[in-house]
Scaffold this motif. Sequence first.
Motif, PDB file in Angstrom:
ATOM      1  N   ASP A 161       0.832  -1.203   0.000  1.00  0.00           N
ATOM      2  CA  ASP A 161       0.000   0.000   0.000  1.00  0.00           C
ATOM      3  C   ASP A 161       0.867   1.254   0.000  1.00  0.00           C
ATOM      4  O   ASP A 161       0.440   2.315  -0.461  1.00  0.00           O
ATOM      5  N   TRP A 162       2.081   1.125   0.542  1.00  0.00           N
ATOM      6  CA  TRP A 162       3.017   2.255   0.591  1.00  0.00           C
ATOM      7  C   TRP A 162       3.242   2.836  -0.798  1.00  0.00           C
ATOM      8  O   TRP A 162       3.412   4.049  -0.960  1.00  0.00           O
ATOM      9  N   LEU A 163       3.227   1.965  -1.814  1.00  0.00           N
ATOM     10  CA  LEU A 163       3.521   2.396  -3.180  1.00  0.00           C
ATOM     11  C   LEU A 163       2.451   3.311  -3.755  1.00  0.00           C
ATOM     12  O   LEU A 163       2.706   4.046  -4.711  1.00  0.00           O
ATOM     13  N   SER A 164       1.255   3.260  -3.216  1.00  0.00           N
ATOM     14  CA  SER A 164       0.154   4.046  -3.768  1.00  0.00           C
ATOM     15  C   SER A 164      -0.017   5.397  -3.068  1.00  0.00           C
ATOM     16  O   SER A 164      -0.902   6.175  -3.431  1.00  0.00           O
ATOM     17  N   GLU A 165       0.820   5.679  -2.087  1.00  0.00           N
ATOM     18  CA  GLU A 165       0.681   6.916  -1.327  1.00  0.00           C
ATOM     19  C   GLU A 165       1.504   8.047  -1.938  1.00  0.00           C
ATOM     20  O   GLU A 165       2.673   7.869  -2.275  1.00  0.00           O
ATOM     21  N   ARG A 166       0.868   9.196  -2.068  1.00  0.00           N
ATOM     22  CA  ARG A 166       1.515  10.350  -2.677  1.00  0.00           C
ATOM     23  C   ARG A 166       2.770  10.742  -1.890  1.00  0.00           C
ATOM     24  O   ARG A 166       2.794  10.711  -0.666  1.00  0.00           O
ATOM     25  N   GLY A 167       3.798  11.127  -2.625  1.00  0.00           N
ATOM     26  CA  GLY A 167       5.043  11.568  -2.008  1.00  0.00           C
ATOM     27  C   GLY A 167       6.037  10.455  -1.772  1.00  0.00           C
ATOM     28  O   GLY A 167       7.176  10.719  -1.385  1.00  0.00           O
ATOM     29  N   HIS A 168       5.640   9.208  -2.012  1.00  0.00           N
ATOM     30  CA  HIS A 168       6.551   8.080  -1.825  1.00  0.00           C
ATOM     31  C   HIS A 168       7.301   7.786  -3.124  1.00  0.00           C
ATOM     32  O   HIS A 168       6.786   7.998  -4.223  1.00  0.00           O
ATOM     33  N   ARG A 169       8.500   7.266  -2.970  1.00  0.00           N
ATOM     34  CA  ARG A 169       9.324   6.917  -4.125  1.00  0.00           C
ATOM     35  C   ARG A 169      10.112   5.656  -3.805  1.00  0.00           C
ATOM     36  O   ARG A 169      10.888   5.626  -2.839  1.00  0.00           O
ATOM     37  N   PHE A 170       9.899   4.607  -4.613  1.00  0.00           N
ATOM     38  CA  PHE A 170      10.613   3.343  -4.452  1.00  0.00           C
ATOM     39  C   PHE A 170      11.590   3.221  -5.605  1.00  0.00           C
ATOM     40  O   PHE A 170      11.199   3.013  -6.752  1.00  0.00           O
ATOM     41  N   ARG A 171      12.863   3.378  -5.315  1.00  0.00           N
ATOM     42  CA  ARG A 171      13.912   3.317  -6.328  1.00  0.00           C
ATOM     43  C   ARG A 171      14.636   1.989  -6.147  1.00  0.00           C
ATOM     44  O   ARG A 171      15.423   1.821  -5.218  1.00  0.00           O
ATOM     45  N   VAL A 172      14.348   1.056  -7.019  1.00  0.00           N
ATOM     46  CA  VAL A 172      14.799  -0.316  -6.808  1.00  0.00           C
ATOM     47  C   VAL A 172      15.666  -0.799  -7.958  1.00  0.00           C
ATOM     48  O   VAL A 172      15.384  -0.532  -9.130  1.00  0.00           O
ATOM     49  N   LEU A 173      16.740  -1.479  -7.605  1.00  0.00           N
ATOM     50  CA  LEU A 173      17.646  -2.103  -8.564  1.00  0.00           C
ATOM     51  C   LEU A 173      17.583  -3.617  -8.377  1.00  0.00           C
ATOM     52  O   LEU A 173      17.602  -4.111  -7.241  1.00  0.00           O
ATOM     53  N   ILE A 174      17.527  -4.343  -9.483  1.00  0.00           N
ATOM     54  CA  ILE A 174      17.442  -5.807  -9.442  1.00  0.00           C
ATOM     55  C   ILE A 174      18.450  -6.373 -10.435  1.00  0.00           C
ATOM     56  O   ILE A 174      18.558  -5.897 -11.570  1.00  0.00           O
ATOM     57  N   TRP A 175      19.191  -7.361 -10.019  1.00  0.00           N
ATOM     58  CA  TRP A 175      20.066  -8.079 -10.952  1.00  0.00           C
ATOM     59  C   TRP A 175      19.208  -9.039 -11.771  1.00  0.00           C
ATOM     60  O   TRP A 175      18.195  -9.564 -11.286  1.00  0.00           O
ATOM     61  N   GLU A 176      19.606  -9.289 -12.991  1.00  0.00           N
ATOM     62  CA  GLU A 176      18.835 -10.163 -13.877  1.00  0.00           C
ATOM     63  C   GLU A 176      18.638 -11.555 -13.281  1.00  0.00           C
ATOM     64  O   GLU A 176      17.633 -12.219 -13.551  1.00  0.00           O
ATOM     65  N   ALA A 177      19.557 -11.992 -12.431  1.00  0.00           N
ATOM     66  CA  ALA A 177      19.440 -13.322 -11.814  1.00  0.00           C
ATOM     67  C   ALA A 177      18.126 -13.475 -11.053  1.00  0.00           C
ATOM     68  O   ALA A 177      17.543 -14.566 -11.001  1.00  0.00           O
ATOM     69  N   ALA A 178      17.646 -12.381 -10.456  1.00  0.00           N
ATOM     70  CA  ALA A 178      16.395 -12.450  -9.687  1.00  0.00           C
ATOM     71  C   ALA A 178      15.213 -12.764 -10.579  1.00  0.00           C
ATOM     72  O   ALA A 178      14.208 -13.330 -10.120  1.00  0.00           O
ATOM     73  N   LEU A 179      15.305 -12.418 -11.865  1.00  0.00           N
ATOM     74  CA  LEU A 179      14.214 -12.667 -12.804  1.00  0.00           C
ATOM     75  C   LEU A 179      14.166 -14.123 -13.245  1.00  0.00           C
ATOM     76  O   LEU A 179      13.159 -14.569 -13.808  1.00  0.00           O
ATOM     77  N   ARG A 180      15.232 -14.845 -13.001  1.00  0.00           N
ATOM     78  CA  ARG A 180      15.350 -16.210 -13.514  1.00  0.00           C
ATOM     79  C   ARG A 180      15.471 -17.262 -12.413  1.00  0.00           C
ATOM     80  O   ARG A 180      15.441 -18.452 -12.685  1.00  0.00           O
ATOM     81  N   SER A 181      15.621 -16.812 -11.184  1.00  0.00           N
ATOM     82  CA  SER A 181      15.802 -17.742 -10.068  1.00  0.00           C
ATOM     83  C   SER A 181      14.491 -18.459  -9.757  1.00  0.00           C
ATOM     84  O   SER A 181      13.497 -17.835  -9.377  1.00  0.00           O
ATOM     85  N   LEU A 182      14.490 -19.782  -9.875  1.00  0.00           N
ATOM     86  CA  LEU A 182      13.270 -20.572  -9.679  1.00  0.00           C
ATOM     87  C   LEU A 182      13.119 -20.976  -8.218  1.00  0.00           C
ATOM     88  O   LEU A 182      13.141 -22.153  -7.867  1.00  0.00           O
ATOM     89  N   ILE A 183      12.932 -19.980  -7.378  1.00  0.00           N
ATOM     90  CA  ILE A 183      12.617 -20.252  -5.979  1.00  0.00           C
ATOM     91  C   ILE A 183      11.155 -20.659  -5.853  1.00  0.00           C
ATOM     92  O   ILE A 183      10.678 -21.038  -4.796  1.00  0.00           O
ATOM     93  N   CYS A 184      10.445 -20.589  -6.955  1.00  0.00           N
ATOM     94  CA  CYS A 184       9.033 -20.945  -7.037  1.00  0.00           C
ATOM     95  C   CYS A 184       8.812 -21.699  -8.346  1.00  0.00           C
ATOM     96  O   CYS A 184       9.696 -21.723  -9.200  1.00  0.00           O
ATOM     97  N   PRO A 185       7.656 -22.315  -8.556  1.00  0.00           N
ATOM     98  CA  PRO A 185       7.382 -22.983  -9.838  1.00  0.00           C
ATOM     99  C   PRO A 185       7.415 -21.990 -11.001  1.00  0.00           C
ATOM    100  O   PRO A 185       7.116 -20.796 -10.819  1.00  0.00           O
TER     101      PRO A 185
END
Length: 283
Positions: A161-185
Amino acid sequence: MTTDYQQAREALGARLRELRMEHSGGKLTGPQLARRLSWPHSKIYKLEGGKQTATREDLRLLAEGLGRPEVFGELAARLAGFETRIRSWRRQLAEGHQPVQQRWHAEIGRAAVIRAWEEAVIPGMLQTTDYARHVFQRYGALHGSLDDVEDAVRARARQQDWLSERGHRFRVLIWEAALRSLICPPSVLAIQLDRLSAMIGMDTVELGIIPFTASVKLAPANGFWILDDRLVAAEDWHAELWLDDGDSVALYTKVWATLRESAVYGTDAHNIINSARRALAAR
């Protein structure tokens, strides 16, 4: 929220007040001690009340100003013990994952800008419920923690819900490995990647991805979050580090900025996510 770090800072403050009250020449008031040190008297009360973290030099001056230079070693040791505060996962998870998520929810609620780096997992504030469920299950099994996965998943979802509140900013960096890691099906990861792709362009989210092929100045490792330049939360297998001393916050901010130099955004980020999505479809 009261953290282990804050409790230790308050304990140091109580010790400083005790030393002032036990002054050999008679009890010193805060303003009297402040005048001896040429400090504003508010600094004495902030230090004693656990509202401000003393430096080693502050403690040396206090010990000398109180006529007790021999206590500097004790005070410095107390300070060193909590400048880097280790929050054991075993201790934190004794009551399950939900209380940990609730404490973290309270902390991010105080923040306006969050900078995050994750090298192997989708950041919690961007996770689907199914993806989060598998993450909690894996870590619960690792630590043998109380099985409260569904409660933890709901608590994590509320953080978003934090993401929908005015004045908030989430600046996030992700390595490509996180997109491919099969910690789930694969089917769960596919939906998670669709969700991640949809986040690009949100007013409150700045999503950067570091491709496998990018040239990097630092090894993509050690996930961490920086809240408003006041607190760093970094995770390891055995514990979580909460750091709010200026030097540590500055170091992690420099690491984040350095990693950001290798990140891509917008259409290029979409392309990397789509590539990971196609790789799943080909399985």
